[in-house]
Design a protein around this motif. Sequence first.
Motif, PDB file in Angstrom:
ATOM      1  N   ASN A  22       4.260  11.561  35.700  1.00  0.00           N
ATOM      2  CA  ASN A  22       5.290  11.130  34.723  1.00  0.00           C
ATOM      3  C   ASN A  22       4.402  10.963  33.436  1.00  0.00           C
ATOM      4  OD1 ASN A  22       7.507  11.601  36.185  1.00  0.00           O
ATOM      5  ND2 ASN A  22       7.437   9.620  37.277  1.00  0.00           N
ATOM      6  N   PHE A  69       2.703  13.017  29.990  1.00  0.00           N
ATOM      7  CA  PHE A  69       3.586  13.241  28.620  1.00  0.00           C
ATOM      8  C   PHE A  69       2.553  12.424  27.595  1.00  0.00           C
ATOM      9  CE2 PHE A  69       6.322  11.664  25.362  1.00  0.00           C
ATOM     10  CZ  PHE A  69       6.575  12.590  24.947  1.00  0.00           C
ATOM     11  N   ASP A  84       9.556  21.159  33.706  1.00  0.00           N
ATOM     12  CA  ASP A  84       8.895  19.886  33.174  1.00  0.00           C
ATOM     13  C   ASP A  84       7.474  20.150  32.493  1.00  0.00           C
ATOM     14  OD1 ASP A  84      11.123  18.744  34.630  1.00  0.00           O
ATOM     15  OD2 ASP A  84       9.896  18.118  36.328  1.00  0.00           O
ATOM     16  N   MET A  91       7.293  18.679  28.579  1.00  0.00           N
ATOM     17  CA  MET A  91       6.286  17.867  28.346  1.00  0.00           C
ATOM     18  C   MET A  91       5.248  18.344  27.473  1.00  0.00           C
ATOM     19  SD  MET A  91       3.758  15.983  31.197  1.00  0.00           S
ATOM     20  CE  MET A  91       3.958  17.557  32.178  1.00  0.00           C
TER      21      MET A  91
END
Length: 186
Positions: free
Chosen positions: A87, A90, A116, A120
């Motif tokens: 996570n 990013f 994703d 990102m």
Amino acid sequence: PFSAIVFIAIQALQVVFAPVPGEITGFVGGLIFGTAWGTVYSTIGLMIGSLGAFTISRMLGLRFVEKIVKKSYIDKFNFFVTHKGLNVSFILFLIPGFPKDSLCYLLGLTRIKISDFIMMNIFGRLPGTLILTMQGTALYSQQYRLFFILLSSSIVLTFILYLTRSFLIKAFVRVVHKIRYLFCRE
């Protein structure tokens, strides 16, 4: 008539093959196409190149990536993925000067979803791309004062983000955990 297509191709190739630092091509995009179109063309080229690096590393694996990405980056990334989670990737895209092209190859080795990765990548690269194209546009339009203000701001911001990178990553992880807690509770 094909300048936009050629520029997008160069921007994509510089991610995959890294013959030219991305900061230069982003700046040139603003110089040639202006802020709006320079940002759009740069973002398209960066996304195509990033997706290419991601796909290449997915297909060819770690042995291939070890030939392209410095071992120290691979080791740091492995530690990062193990201890921090994806996570926070990013944030790494947001940090100016961070080797984002190498990050694309490394993320291709993970189980991150392509959707994703794309989101990102686009939103993480966009602020830096916008600033670079604005600098190029300012120089082209002979707004030297604006150019130096943007350049100085970029240098100061880069320095601040570099110094606070650990704090930013920890803060981002806390926010992600809180969001997950809120959604998982219901």
